[in-house]
Enzyme design. Structure first.
Site, PDB file in Angstrom:
ATOM      1  N   SER A   1     -11.456   6.452   4.822  1.00 51.34           N
ATOM      2  CA  SER A   1     -12.664   7.035   4.204  1.00 51.34           C
ATOM      3  C   SER A   1     -13.639   5.949   3.765  1.00 51.34           C
ATOM      4  CB  SER A   1     -12.295   7.953   3.032  1.00 51.34           C
ATOM      5  OG  SER A   1     -11.477   7.286   2.097  1.00 51.34           O
TER       6      SER A   1
ATOM      7  N   HIS B   1      -4.377  10.709   6.069  1.00 50.27           N
ATOM      8  CA  HIS B   1      -5.132  10.124   4.937  1.00 50.27           C
ATOM      9  C   HIS B   1      -5.197  11.176   3.820  1.00 50.27           C
ATOM     10  CE1 HIS B   1      -7.754   7.468   2.834  1.00 50.27           C
ATOM     11  NE2 HIS B   1      -8.906   7.782   3.394  1.00 50.27           N
TER      12      HIS B   1
ATOM     13  N   HIS C   1       2.934   3.779   3.271  1.00 51.78           N
ATOM     14  CA  HIS C   1       1.559   3.314   3.080  1.00 51.78           C
ATOM     15  C   HIS C   1       1.289   2.127   3.994  1.00 51.78           C
ATOM     16  CE1 HIS C   1      -2.170   2.029   1.175  1.00 51.78           C
ATOM     17  NE2 HIS C   1      -2.245   3.266   0.745  1.00 51.78           N
TER      18      HIS C   1
ATOM     19  N   ARG D   1      -0.599   4.891  -8.629  1.00 43.34           N
ATOM     20  CA  ARG D   1      -1.290   6.176  -8.823  1.00 43.34           C
ATOM     21  C   ARG D   1      -0.259   7.303  -8.900  1.00 43.34           C
ATOM     22  NH1 ARG D   1      -5.157   5.900  -3.682  1.00 43.34           N
ATOM     23  NH2 ARG D   1      -3.104   5.472  -2.794  1.00 43.34           N
TER      24      ARG D   1
ATOM     25  N   ASP E   1      -0.423  10.853  -2.929  1.00 38.57           N
ATOM     26  CA  ASP E   1      -0.441  12.259  -2.524  1.00 38.57           C
ATOM     27  C   ASP E   1       0.888  12.964  -2.743  1.00 38.57           C
ATOM     28  OD1 ASP E   1      -3.125  12.148  -1.582  1.00 38.57           O
ATOM     29  OD2 ASP E   1      -2.414  11.060   0.168  1.00 38.57           O
TER      30      ASP E   1
END
Ligand code: AMX
Length: 435
Positions: free
Chosen positions: A242, A272, A318, A327, A373
């Site tokens: 992105s 993604h 990742h 995160r 995620d």
């Protein structure tokens, strides 16, 4: 105290000078070797971009202008009565490298609320989308349509001097960020609710207003979650799909709206940003198949089944990170504090204990640990925001803060149009066979 734009105006010449010096001193030095494998391997490891806002260390995780996520949670201003950082403050940090005061953050909240309304033709456009059109497609389409009012595009057409580009990019970025809750909220209300969209409150912060427009602002914990969520999803250095798309499209001097729309289309890919929707779907399917209190052995079997059918375990792995994503950890801390008994959270925790071991045994994945995620969707489920296809839209709202702050810098620093070199395979063969 100074406004964000005033502060930026002071910082830009300093950065321009710094870059001039860096190029003068180090311009001819090499950042590393590029192998044929790297070129076939999605350019992994090629150091080819400048990105000021954040750096991703494989072991330490993301740092926003040198601050880790725990640092941001400690040091960025929170809302009155809240604990989590306000994303307004993170935006200030990303743009300037400085930690804003609460007063400066409040000024951004007020400015974003004041700029939040969207043209009626964009409302109509969203209203005309069939409910079956994916929310990310509606999002991207609405952002493209906002280009109608781009001050950057107008300034370019009127022949403004290059040295002023950043100012128009700044105005567009501020307008665009301000309008995202109205767009994201309208899509949510149309697709999943009765289509009535509540109005934004001028004296409230960005996350509160987004929560309100979605219909969840009465739950203080949800508003806090959104503040955390919008902060941690904002930026992940420059090479991810992105961010890099935003930079690439913007380098053609496409305005911030159409550049961000392209960024969203990249975020909408399942490897993604769409992974957050896939994770929840995968966990719910697991629950349907093996129940909500499965044994570790049964969970292990489910993970193996996914791998053996040639699919990825969503939320794990990742391209850069080689540890549990900070995160993920921040969201886990939030859950341990505010929803420790939630049954889906318990499943997520159980998976955290099991999946890395299975992925290691499977032996392909370079990083067996969870990414951002793997956790976000389950938190949203807890508060009743259960519509998985919507999750990447929230990711997109947050990602705007990172990529738009960099786009302003791209224009301020006069970065050129991107144009890496490509080769056909035949030329690679010839190049080396003839040596
Ligand atoms: N499950 C199963 N296999 C995986 C895997 C996972 N979670 N992660 C990586 N692998 C596989 C790859 O598909 C690849 O297989 P191949 O050699 O057959 O093509 C092999 O392991 C090596 O891949 P890698 O170098 O470890 O990862 P990558 O840099 O190529 O890809 C990523 C990174 C994130 C796309 C990958 O780990 C993945 O597909 N994860 C699941 C989807 C996901 O969670 N995406 C979200 C990432 C965060 C984000 O962008 N929002």
């Amino acid at each position: 105290s100074k406004s964000l734009k005033e502060r930026l105006e002071e910082l830009i010449p300093l950065k321009q000078e710094e870059i001039k010096q860096v190029k003068k001193e180090h311009g001819a030095k090499s950042l590393g070797n590029v192998t044929v494998d790297m070129v076939y391997g999605g350019m992994r490891g090629i150091k080819g971009l400048i990105w000021e806002g954040s750096v991703l260390d494989p072991e330490e995780g993301i740092e926003f202008r040198g601050l880790t996520i725990p640092d941001c949670r400690k040091r960025l201003p929170a809302a009155d009565g809240g604990e989590e950082p306000l994303p307004e403050g993170l935006f200030w940090l990303l743009l300037t490298g400085e930690i804003p005061t609460k007063e400066q953050v409040d000024a951004i909240s007020a400015e974003w609320a004041a700029r939040s309304s969207i043209p009626s033709f964009v409302e109509d456009l969203i209203d005309r989308c069939p409910n079956t059109l994916h929310p990310m497609s509606q999002f991207s389409l609405a952002v493209t349509a906002l280009q109608h009012d781009s001050s950057f595009a107008k300034a370019y057409q009127s022949g403004v001097n290059k040295s002023e580009y950043w100012q128009y990019a700044y105005e567009d970025a501020m307008d665009l960020i301000s309008k995202l809750p109205a767009i994201a909220g309208r899509i949510y209300r149309n697709v999943y609710k009765d289509g009535k969209v509540p109005s934004i409150e001028m004296d409230k912060d960005y996350s509160y207003n987004l929560a309100k427009i979605l219909g969840y602002s009465e739950d203080k914990d949800f508003v806090e979650l959104l503040r955390l969520y919008l902060t941690i999803h904002s930026d992940h250095e420059g090479g991810n799909v992105s961010a890099h798309t935003m930079r690439l499209v913007g380098s053609a001097l496409s305005d911030p709206y159409i550049s961000f729309s392209a960024c969203l289309n990249g975020l909408a890919g399942p490897l993604h940003g769409l992974a957050n929707q896939e994770v929840v779907r995968w966990i719910l399917k697991m629950r349907d198949e093996i129940g909500d209190a499965p044994s570790d052995e049964t969970v292990k079997g489910y993970v193996w089944k996914t791998l053996k059918s040639g699919k990825v375990v969503p939320g794990y792995g990742h391209a850069v990170l080689r540890r549990t994503d900070p995160r993920y950890e921040a969201q886990r801390e939030f859950a341990l504090k505010r929803l420790p008994q939630d049954p889906l959270f318990k499943l997520v925790s159980q998976l955290y204990n099991i999946v890395p071991g299975v992925l290691l045994e499977h032996g392909k994945t370079r990083n067996p640990w969870p990414n951002v995620d793997a956790h976000s969707g389950v938190l949203l489920q807890h508060f009743g925001l259960v519509e998985q296809n919507y999750y990447t839209v929230l990711f997109g709202v947050s990602r705007a803060l990172g990529v738009l702050s960099q786009l302003i810098w791209d224009r301020a620093l006069g970065f050129p149009i991107e144009r890496p070199k490509s080769y056909p395979t035949e030329m690679i063969r010839k190049m080396f066979n003839e040596q």
